[in-house]
Design an enzyme around this catalytic site. Structure first.
Site, PDB file in Angstrom:
ATOM      1  N   CYS A   1       0.812  -1.213   0.000  1.00 53.17           N
ATOM      2  CA  CYS A   1       0.000   0.000   0.000  1.00 53.17           C
ATOM      3  C   CYS A   1       0.851   1.271   0.000  1.00 53.17           C
ATOM      4  O   CYS A   1       1.996   1.266   0.440  1.00 53.17           O
ATOM      5  CB  CYS A   1      -0.885   0.021   1.239  1.00 53.17           C
ATOM      6  SG  CYS A   1      -1.880  -1.443   1.410  1.00 53.17           S
TER       7      CYS A   1
ATOM      8  N   ARG B   1       4.983   0.397  -6.049  1.00 52.35           N
ATOM      9  CA  ARG B   1       4.958  -0.450  -4.857  1.00 52.35           C
ATOM     10  C   ARG B   1       4.010  -1.639  -5.024  1.00 52.35           C
ATOM     11  O   ARG B   1       4.056  -2.579  -4.242  1.00 52.35           O
ATOM     12  CB  ARG B   1       4.512   0.384  -3.642  1.00 52.35           C
ATOM     13  CG  ARG B   1       5.476   1.501  -3.301  1.00 52.35           C
ATOM     14  CD  ARG B   1       4.901   2.404  -2.232  1.00 52.35           C
ATOM     15  NE  ARG B   1       4.677   1.685  -0.997  1.00 52.35           N
ATOM     16  CZ  ARG B   1       5.538   1.623   0.009  1.00 52.35           C
ATOM     17  NH1 ARG B   1       6.692   2.241  -0.087  1.00 52.35           N
ATOM     18  NH2 ARG B   1       5.253   0.959   1.100  1.00 52.35           N
TER      19      ARG B   1
ATOM     20  N   TRP C   1      -3.011  -2.598  -1.567  1.00 53.85           N
ATOM     21  CA  TRP C   1      -2.581  -3.942  -1.974  1.00 53.85           C
ATOM     22  C   TRP C   1      -3.310  -4.884  -1.015  1.00 53.85           C
ATOM     23  O   TRP C   1      -3.005  -4.916   0.174  1.00 53.85           O
ATOM     24  CB  TRP C   1      -1.066  -4.041  -1.831  1.00 53.85           C
ATOM     25  CG  TRP C   1      -0.440  -5.251  -2.430  1.00 53.85           C
ATOM     26  CD1 TRP C   1      -0.085  -5.427  -3.733  1.00 53.85           C
ATOM     27  CD2 TRP C   1      -0.050  -6.453  -1.746  1.00 53.85           C
ATOM     28  NE1 TRP C   1       0.494  -6.667  -3.901  1.00 53.85           N
ATOM     29  CE2 TRP C   1       0.531  -7.317  -2.694  1.00 53.85           C
ATOM     30  CE3 TRP C   1      -0.134  -6.889  -0.423  1.00 53.85           C
ATOM     31  CZ2 TRP C   1       1.023  -8.577  -2.375  1.00 53.85           C
ATOM     32  CZ3 TRP C   1       0.355  -8.144  -0.102  1.00 53.85           C
ATOM     33  CH2 TRP C   1       0.926  -8.976  -1.073  1.00 53.85           C
TER      34      TRP C   1
ATOM     35  N   ASN D   1      -1.596   1.966   5.967  1.00 52.36           N
ATOM     36  CA  ASN D   1      -0.633   0.941   5.514  1.00 52.36           C
ATOM     37  C   ASN D   1      -0.324   0.063   6.715  1.00 52.36           C
ATOM     38  O   ASN D   1      -0.164   0.574   7.822  1.00 52.36           O
ATOM     39  CB  ASN D   1       0.684   1.581   5.057  1.00 52.36           C
ATOM     40  CG  ASN D   1       0.585   2.206   3.688  1.00 52.36           C
ATOM     41  OD1 ASN D   1      -0.482   2.224   3.082  1.00 52.36           O
ATOM     42  ND2 ASN D   1       1.699   2.726   3.203  1.00 52.36           N
ATOM     43  N   GLY D   2      -0.188  -1.247   6.476  1.00 47.52           N
ATOM     44  CA  GLY D   2       0.132  -2.150   7.585  1.00 47.52           C
ATOM     45  C   GLY D   2      -1.042  -3.056   7.895  1.00 47.52           C
ATOM     46  O   GLY D   2      -1.946  -3.221   7.072  1.00 47.52           O
TER      47      GLY D   2
ATOM     48  N   GLU E   1      21.165 -14.784  -7.892  1.00 45.18           N
ATOM     49  CA  GLU E   1      20.563 -13.481  -8.174  1.00 45.18           C
ATOM     50  C   GLU E   1      20.124 -13.405  -9.641  1.00 45.18           C
ATOM     51  O   GLU E   1      19.075 -12.847  -9.953  1.00 45.18           O
ATOM     52  CB  GLU E   1      21.564 -12.372  -7.828  1.00 45.18           C
ATOM     53  CG  GLU E   1      21.168 -10.971  -8.240  1.00 45.18           C
ATOM     54  CD  GLU E   1      19.848 -10.483  -7.671  1.00 45.18           C
ATOM     55  OE1 GLU E   1      19.281 -11.139  -6.766  1.00 45.18           O
ATOM     56  OE2 GLU E   1      19.348  -9.447  -8.159  1.00 45.18           O
TER      57      GLU E   1
ATOM     58  N   LYS F   1      16.396 -12.555 -10.901  1.00 45.65           N
ATOM     59  CA  LYS F   1      16.124 -11.383 -11.750  1.00 45.65           C
ATOM     60  C   LYS F   1      15.310 -11.793 -12.968  1.00 45.65           C
ATOM     61  O   LYS F   1      14.328 -11.154 -13.305  1.00 45.65           O
ATOM     62  CB  LYS F   1      17.462 -10.778 -12.161  1.00 45.65           C
ATOM     63  CG  LYS F   1      17.491  -9.313 -12.382  1.00 45.65           C
ATOM     64  CD  LYS F   1      17.505  -8.438 -11.144  1.00 45.65           C
ATOM     65  CE  LYS F   1      16.680  -8.878 -10.000  1.00 45.65           C
ATOM     66  NZ  LYS F   1      16.782  -8.252  -8.757  1.00 45.65           N
TER      67      LYS F   1
ATOM     68  N   GLU G   1      11.631 -12.917 -11.988  1.00 43.53           N
ATOM     69  CA  GLU G   1      10.690 -11.937 -11.443  1.00 43.53           C
ATOM     70  C   GLU G   1      10.193 -10.952 -12.489  1.00 43.53           C
ATOM     71  O   GLU G   1       9.065 -10.491 -12.403  1.00 43.53           O
ATOM     72  CB  GLU G   1      11.221 -11.226 -10.195  1.00 43.53           C
ATOM     73  CG  GLU G   1      12.293 -10.207 -10.412  1.00 43.53           C
ATOM     74  CD  GLU G   1      12.710  -9.511  -9.133  1.00 43.53           C
ATOM     75  OE1 GLU G   1      11.894  -9.324  -8.234  1.00 43.53           O
ATOM     76  OE2 GLU G   1      13.896  -9.143  -9.042  1.00 43.53           O
TER      77      GLU G   1
ATOM     78  N   HIS H   1      23.694 -34.257  -9.255  1.00 46.69           N
ATOM     79  CA  HIS H   1      22.953 -34.838  -8.131  1.00 46.69           C
ATOM     80  C   HIS H   1      21.445 -34.680  -8.301  1.00 46.69           C
ATOM     81  O   HIS H   1      20.705 -34.762  -7.323  1.00 46.69           O
ATOM     82  CB  HIS H   1      23.442 -34.217  -6.822  1.00 46.69           C
ATOM     83  CG  HIS H   1      24.906 -34.458  -6.593  1.00 46.69           C
ATOM     84  ND1 HIS H   1      25.387 -35.665  -6.158  1.00 46.69           N
ATOM     85  CD2 HIS H   1      25.976 -33.661  -6.810  1.00 46.69           C
ATOM     86  CE1 HIS H   1      26.708 -35.591  -6.091  1.00 46.69           C
ATOM     87  NE2 HIS H   1      27.086 -34.389  -6.477  1.00 46.69           N
TER      88      HIS H   1
ATOM     89  N   LYS I   1       7.339  -3.627  -4.223  1.00 46.80           N
ATOM     90  CA  LYS I   1       8.700  -3.139  -4.053  1.00 46.80           C
ATOM     91  C   LYS I   1       9.166  -3.305  -2.612  1.00 46.80           C
ATOM     92  O   LYS I   1      10.273  -3.730  -2.350  1.00 46.80           O
ATOM     93  CB  LYS I   1       8.778  -1.667  -4.474  1.00 46.80           C
ATOM     94  CG  LYS I   1      10.165  -1.038  -4.329  1.00 46.80           C
ATOM     95  CD  LYS I   1      11.152  -1.717  -5.256  1.00 46.80           C
ATOM     96  CE  LYS I   1      12.562  -1.187  -5.126  1.00 46.80           C
ATOM     97  NZ  LYS I   1      13.535  -2.089  -5.768  1.00 46.80           N
TER      98      LYS I   1
END
Ligand code: M6R
Length: 608
Positions: free
Chosen positions: A2, A27, A74, A100-101, A482, A486, A489, A505, A603
Site C-alpha cells: 500500500c 509499490r 494492496w 498501511n500495515g 541473483e 532477476k 521476477e 545430483h 517493491k
C-alpha cells in the site's frame, strides 16, 4: 504494497494526490482512492484497478479542496473491491482513514463495536480505525487519537481527516513508514520519499508511536500518550529527477544504466579516492572491534540476501571472520544460538522489509550490535540499527532490484577490505592496490553496459525459451542465484540456479534441447570444473551462454559468450550481474511484461 499520500496547503490537492499516488504505483496495488474536504464536507472517490480508473472516475465526478489524503491498496483483508479500498469512512461519514500495515486485533475491535451497534461496510482491518475514532469522538479528534491509538495492535501508518476539523490532517506511525515533507505554507505526507521529491526534500520522518497534527500553518508532534514532542527535519539528498524515468522506457532500464554512477558515488563516500584510503569515520568497526570479531551474521531477504551471500565470501576470504548468512524470514523464527555482543549485518534496500525489521529487533533483543546496509535515509532499519552504512544508489523505483544490489556488494567489498587491513591480513599497500581495482569498477561496468544491443539481440533469439538454468561455483554460484531471481521476477520465465557441482545430483535430469544454460565463469581457480559441467549439459543438447571473465580461454564457437572485463575475482559479481539484468529486462520487454511492476510483487514488503 500500500501507499499513502496527503496534502495540506493552499493548492487544489486532487492533482497533487493523484501525482503522488502515481509515484507510488511501483509499490504494487490493486485499488486506489482519495478523500478531500470539499467546502467542509467529506468527499471520497475510490476505484478498483489501476490509478487511471480512479482518474477517470474523478474526471466524471470531480472534487477539489486544499486538504486531502490518497491511498493505493494492496489487498490483505478482503478482496480488491471498491468497498474494501481506502479511504475508509466511519458510519457517519465524517472521519476518513487511510492505512498501511495490518491491525492485528481488528477482529476483537470489530466485535466490540458491532456489540455497540456499529455496522461495517468493508471486510478490511482498516475500517475499525475510522469506526473506533467515531465511537469515541467527542469533538476533538486529537484527544480521540490519544484514546484510540493505544488500542491498536499491529503495524500501521495512518492518514486521517475529520470533517469537523477541516484544517487538520492527522498522521500516525507505528511500524510502517510515514514522512511529512515541509514546503512554504504546505505539507506533503507520504509513505515513501519518492512521492514528494518533486515538492520538497525537507522531511520529518515520523517515529513509532508519533502522532502528527498537520495544518497549513504548521505541524505539532505528540506521542500516543499525549505528550508533545519536537521533531527535526532531515534533508534528503536525492534529486527530483532521480525518481523520474529520465527518457528511459522503464525505471528498471534506467536503474541498470545508473549503476556506474551509483558505484562511483557509493565508493567516494567510503573511500578517499586520492589517497586510496578508507574513511575511518564511515566504517562500522575500529581496529579493536575488528580484532575481537569472532563471527558475523548477515540477514536479508531476496536480492539483498544474495548480496549478503557474496558479502559472506568476501569477509571470510579477505578478513577471515566466520560469517553466516540467513534469510530474515527464517532467522526471525529460528531458535538461534546467540551470544551477547555479536554483530549482525542487516541488508535492505528499502530499510522497511517486515521480516528484516523483525530480525533486527530479535538480534537487538539478544544484545547483538546491528549494522545496517540500506539505501533509504531514516528508514526503520536505519533508525533501529546501531550503525548505518548507506548505499548511495538513489531511489530505486523498479520492483526488480538492480543498483541497490551492486552497491550493497560494493559496501561488503569495502567492509571486507577494511576488516582485513585492521586485522593485519592486508598491508596498507595491498589495501591501496585493491581499492585501486575497486575504483576501476564503474568504468568496467560502463564497458559491460555498452553491450546492450548484443544482449537485446540474444534475448530476441531466445524469445521462446521456457527454462533457464544458471550455473557457477563459489562466487559464481551466488551471482547465479541473483541472476535466476532477476530473470524470473521480471520475465516470468522459469529459471533456477545451481552450484555447478550439484547438477549431477539431480537437476541434470531436467536438461534437454529446450533448456538454456547460463554458465558463469569468473572465478579463475575453479573455472575448469565449471567448464566440465558445461560439457555435461552440452552433451544433453542444452543451448549454452557463457558469461566469462576476459582472460578465461574458451574455444567452442557454437556458444554465445559475454565477456566480463578482467578484475580481481572477488570483485567480478558486480560486473557479471549487469549482463543478466539487461538480459532479464529484454526478455521481459519482448514478452510484453509489466517490467517495473511485475505481477504479484511489491517493491517494499512491509507485511509478513
Ligand atoms: O528492500 P529490501 O532490500 O529489504 O527488499 C528485499 C526483497 O524484497 C527484494 O530484494 C526483492 O527480492 C526484489 N524484488 C528483488 O529484485
Amino acid at each position: 504494497m500500500c501507499g499513502i499520500v496527503g496534502y495540506v496547503g493552499q493548492q487544489d490537492c486532487v492533482p497533487i494526490l493523484l501525482k503522488g499516488l502515481s509515484a507510488l504505483e511501483y509499490r504494487g496495488y490493486d485499488s486506489a482512492g482519495v478523500a478531500v474536504l470539499e467546502n467542509g464536507k467529506m468527499a471520497v472517490r475510490k476505484e478498483v484497478g489501476r490509478l487511471a480508473a480512479l482518474e477517470e472516475k474523478i474526471g466524471r465526478m470531480p472534487l477539489s479542496g486544499v486538504i486531502g489524503i490518497g491511498h493505493t491498496r494492496w489487498a490483505t483483508h478482503g478482496e480488491p473491491s471498491e468497498v474494501n479500498s481506502h479511504p475508509h469512512l466511519d458510519s457517519k461519514n465524517r472521519i476518513a482513514v487511510i492505512h498501511n500495515g495490518i491491525i492485528e486485533n481488528f477482529r476483537e475491535l470489530k466485535a466490540f463495536l458491532q456489540g455497540k451497534g456499529v455496522s461495517f461496510r468493508s471486510e478490511t482491518d482498516t475500517e475499525v480505525v475510522s469506526q473506533l475514532l467515531s465511537y469515541y469522538y467527542e469533538g476533538d479528534l486529537l484527544k480521540t487519537l490519544f484514546r484510540v491509538i493505544p488500542m491498536l495492535e499491529g503495524s500501521y501508518a495512518l492518514g486521517i481527516l475529520c470533517q469537523d476539523q477541516p484544517e487538520h490532517l492527522y498522521c500516525v506511525r507505528n511500524g510502517s513508514p510515514l514522512i511529512i515533507g515541509r514546503a512554504k505554507g504546505e505539507f506533503y505526507v507520504a509513505s515513501d520519499i519518492s512521492a514528494i521529491l518533486e515538492y520538497t526534500r525537507d522531511v520529518y520522518i515520523l517515529e513509532d508511536d508519533d502522532i502528527a497534527d498537520v495544518t497549513k500553518e504548521g505541524i505539532a508532534f505528540y506521542r500516543e500518550t499525549g505528550e508533545q514532542v519536537e521533531r527535526q527535519t532531515t534533508q534528503i539528498a536525492w534529486s527530483r529527477d532521480s525518481a523520474q524515468k529520465g527518457g528511459y522506457d522503464h525505471f528498471m532500464l534506467k536503474e541498470i544504466f545508473e549503476q556506474p554512477r551509483a558505484l562511483r558515488e557509493t565508493l567516494a563516500h567510503y573511500v578517499d579516492l586520492e589517497t586510496l584510503t578508507i574513511k575511518r569515520e564511515a566504517m562500522p568497526f575500529d581496529r579493536e572491534q575488528a580484532n575481537a570479531l569472532e563471527k558475523l551474521t548477515v540477514i536479508a531477504c531476496g536480492t539483498a540476501h544474495h548480496a549478503g551471500m557474496i558479502g559472506r565470501v568476501l569477509i571470510e576470504t579477505l578478513a577471515r571472520v566466520k560469517t553466516e548468512t540467513d534469510i530474515a524470514s527464517e532467522y526471525r523464527y529460528y531458535d538461534t544460538i546467540d551470544q551477547p555482543g555479536e554483530t549482525l549485518i542487516a541488508v535492505s534496500q528499502s530499510g522497511e522489509t517486515a521480516d528484516t525489521v523483525a530480525a533486527v529487533r530479535k538480534a537487538k533483543g539478544h544484545g547483538s550490535r546491528v549494522v545496517a546496509l540500506t539505501n533509504v535515509i531514516g528508514s526503520t532499519i536505519a533508525r533501529e540499527s546501531d550503525m548505518v552504512m548507506y548505499t548511495l544508489a538513489g531511489p530505486e523505483i523498479a520492483v526488480a532490484s538492480t543498483k541497490a544490489y551492486t552497491t550493497q556488494i560494493l559496501l561488503f567489498e569495502i567492509i571486507a577490505l577494511d576488516l582485513a587491513n585492521l586485522r593485519g591480513l592486508l598491508t596498507d599497500e595491498e589495501l591501496r592496490e585493491r581499492l585501486r581495482e575497486l575504483a576501476a569498477l564503474p568504468e568496467k561496468a560502463e564497458q559491460v553496459l555498452s553491450h546492450r544491443e548484443e544482449v537485446a539481440d540474444f534475448a530476441h533469439s531466445e524469445k521462446g525459451c521456457e527454462d533457464v538454468f544458471f550455473i557457477g561455483r563459489l562466487m559464481d554460484y551466488y551471482t547465479s542465484l541473483e541472476a535466476a531471481l532477476k530473470l524470473k521476477e521480471v520475465s516470468y520465465i522459469h529459471s533456477e540456479a545451481y552450484a555447478a557441482g550439484e547438477l549431477k545430483h539431480g537437476p541434470i535430469a531436467l536438461i534437454d534441447d529446450t533448456t538454456l544454460v547460463v554458465a558463469t565463469l569468473t572465478q579463475k581457480r575453479i573455472v575448469a570444473k565449471t567448464i566440465s559441467n558445461v560439457e555435461e549439459v552440452r552433451a544433453r543438447k542444452a543451448k549454452i551462454l557463457l558469461v566469462a571473465s576476459e582472460p578465461i580461454p574458451l574455444n567452442n564457437p557454437q556458444d554465445t559468450v559475454w565477456r566480463v572485463p578482467d578484475t580481481d575475482d572477488l570483485f567480478s559479481p558486480i560486473l557479471m550481474i549487469l549482463y543478466v539484468q539487461m538480459f532479464a529486462y529484454y526478455m521481459a520487454l519482448q514478452k510484453g511484461c509489466d517490467i517495473d511492476k511485475p505481477r504479484n510483487l511489491a517493491k517494499s514488503v512491509t507485511v509478513e
